[in-house]
Design a protein around this motif. Structure first.
Motif, PDB file in Angstrom:
ATOM      1  N   GLY A   1       3.684 -13.971   2.588  1.00  0.00           N
ATOM      2  CA  GLY A   1       5.127 -14.147   2.652  1.00  0.00           C
ATOM      3  C   GLY A   1       5.764 -14.314   1.285  1.00  0.00           C
ATOM      4  N   GLU A   2       7.083 -14.192   1.247  1.00  0.00           N
ATOM      5  CA  GLU A   2       7.804 -14.348  -0.018  1.00  0.00           C
ATOM      6  C   GLU A   2       7.868 -15.804  -0.461  1.00  0.00           C
ATOM      7  OE1 GLU A   2      11.602 -12.517   0.134  1.00  0.00           O
ATOM      8  OE2 GLU A   2      10.808 -10.496   0.475  1.00  0.00           O
ATOM      9  N   ARG A   3       7.864 -16.717   0.493  1.00  0.00           N
ATOM     10  CA  ARG A   3       7.866 -18.143   0.145  1.00  0.00           C
ATOM     11  C   ARG A   3       6.446 -18.596  -0.168  1.00  0.00           C
ATOM     12  NH1 ARG A   3      10.608 -21.508   4.736  1.00  0.00           N
ATOM     13  NH2 ARG A   3       9.152 -20.299   6.024  1.00  0.00           N
TER      14      ARG A   3
ATOM     15  N   GLY B   1      -1.853 -15.530   4.016  1.00  0.00           N
ATOM     16  CA  GLY B   1      -0.534 -14.966   4.186  1.00  0.00           C
ATOM     17  C   GLY B   1      -0.035 -14.224   2.959  1.00  0.00           C
TER      18      GLY B   1
ATOM     19  N   ARG C   1       4.380 -19.059   9.379  1.00  0.00           N
ATOM     20  CA  ARG C   1       5.797 -19.389   9.196  1.00  0.00           C
ATOM     21  C   ARG C   1       6.404 -18.630   8.021  1.00  0.00           C
ATOM     22  NH1 ARG C   1       7.678 -24.873  11.183  1.00  0.00           N
ATOM     23  NH2 ARG C   1       6.172 -25.515  12.771  1.00  0.00           N
ATOM     24  N   GLY C   2       5.681 -17.656   7.512  1.00  0.00           N
ATOM     25  CA  GLY C   2       6.230 -16.799   6.470  1.00  0.00           C
ATOM     26  C   GLY C   2       5.899 -17.196   5.053  1.00  0.00           C
ATOM     27  N   TYR C   3       4.950 -18.098   4.885  1.00  0.00           N
ATOM     28  CA  TYR C   3       4.557 -18.511   3.547  1.00  0.00           C
ATOM     29  C   TYR C   3       3.358 -17.712   3.044  1.00  0.00           C
ATOM     30  CZ  TYR C   3       7.356 -22.828   3.716  1.00  0.00           C
ATOM     31  OH  TYR C   3       8.381 -23.737   3.781  1.00  0.00           O
ATOM     32  N   ARG C   4       3.222 -17.671   1.739  1.00  0.00           N
ATOM     33  CA  ARG C   4       1.948 -17.353   1.083  1.00  0.00           C
ATOM     34  C   ARG C   4       1.396 -18.688   0.624  1.00  0.00           C
ATOM     35  NH1 ARG C   4       0.558 -16.059  -4.369  1.00  0.00           N
ATOM     36  NH2 ARG C   4       2.767 -15.880  -4.928  1.00  0.00           N
TER      37      ARG C   4
ATOM     38  N   ALA D   1       1.147 -19.700   6.826  1.00  0.00           N
ATOM     39  CA  ALA D   1       1.262 -18.238   6.752  1.00  0.00           C
ATOM     40  C   ALA D   1       2.018 -17.703   7.955  1.00  0.00           C
ATOM     41  CB  ALA D   1      -0.123 -17.611   6.661  1.00  0.00           C
TER      42      ALA D   1
ATOM     43  N   GLU E   1       8.178 -22.797  -3.086  1.00  0.00           N
ATOM     44  CA  GLU E   1       9.056 -23.387  -2.071  1.00  0.00           C
ATOM     45  C   GLU E   1       8.582 -24.782  -1.682  1.00  0.00           C
ATOM     46  OE1 GLU E   1      12.388 -23.060   0.611  1.00  0.00           O
ATOM     47  OE2 GLU E   1      11.713 -21.733  -0.986  1.00  0.00           O
TER      48      GLU E   1
END
Length: 235
Positions: free
Chosen positions: A11-13, A9, A38-41, A36, A80
């Motif tokens: 993502g910004e989080r 991923g 769910r918007g995570y790296r 990933a 996060e």
């Protein structure tokens, strides 16, 4: 030591993933992509002596603090989320104040290795190098075929000196005296590393506890859906 990492991923989080003994980043092969999504790296390490990371010169180079220092050297502070399984849960706990994630999740953490005749013995792990695929399947009947493949390969390349490096720390309480960050302890059912009395102590120290019913020690591979459900509210 700078550790080898695998990322899913962009993502910004940021989520940090730390595996247990004899394993490597591949234990998170389903968790990383799920985070990933769910918007995570999601960034997973190979601990020293494991996977593609470097090896210590001998057992003395595999003390718990060494693992923690490697995490601080390799991973970004202020993530996060940070998740550590078993030995990875111990390493994360020793590094958590320096890494300063917003939330920490400890999956059946190895915070106290039992001592005595029936306690921690390195050969319980080193003998795993002799196991066949059918042995691994017998011990882990709920694992997917790919997890069996991963287990055989990670154990094959693992430096067994790391098992001997933990001997001086058996019988000691290596866990945190308080939850330095908002912290969840996710437990197998039953947990051999966190028995009921120990679980009550952790609650008193400020940890939230959740048990994944029927799951073995490597919860993320034994019951992926149960593992992800137990993370609700923390991811």
């Amino acid at each position: 030591m700078q550790l080898h990492t695998r990322t899913w991923g962009a993502g910004e989080r940021v989520a940090l993933l730390v595996h247990g003994i004899m394993s490597d980043h591949r234990t998170w092969r389903r968790v990383g992509p799920a985070l990933a999504g769910r918007g995570y790296r999601a960034v997973a390490v190979d601990l020293r002596g494991h996977g593609a990371s470097g090896r210590a010169a001998g057992p003395a180079g595999y003390a718990p603090r060494d693992y923690a220092d490697d995490l601080v050297e390799t991973l970004p502070a202020g993530a996060e989320l940070a998740i550590g399984h078993s030995l990875g849960g111990l390493a994360l706990a020793l590094a958590v104040e320096r890494l300063a994630p917003r939330r920490a999740v400890y999956v059946d953490p190895a915070w106290q290795l039992p001592a005595g005749r029936h306690g921690y013995r390195p050969e319980l792990f080193t003998d795993a190098k002799l196991l066949t695929r059918e042995h691994v399947r017998m011990f882990n009947p709920r694992w997917a075929e790919e997890d069996l493949d991963v287990e055989l390969d990670t154990v094959r390349i693992w430096d067994e000196s790391s098992a001997h490096g933990l001997v001086p720390f058996t019988g000691r309480d290596l866990g945190p005296e308080r939850a330095a960050r908002p912290s969840l302890v996710m437990l197998a059912d039953p947990s051999m590393l966190v028995p009921a009395e120990r679980a009550r102590t952790l609650k008193e120290r400020g940890f939230e506890l959740r048990t994944v019913a029927g799951a073995g020690h490597t919860i993320q591979r034994d019951d992926f859906d149960g593992f992800m459900s137990a993370l609700e509210g923390w991811i």
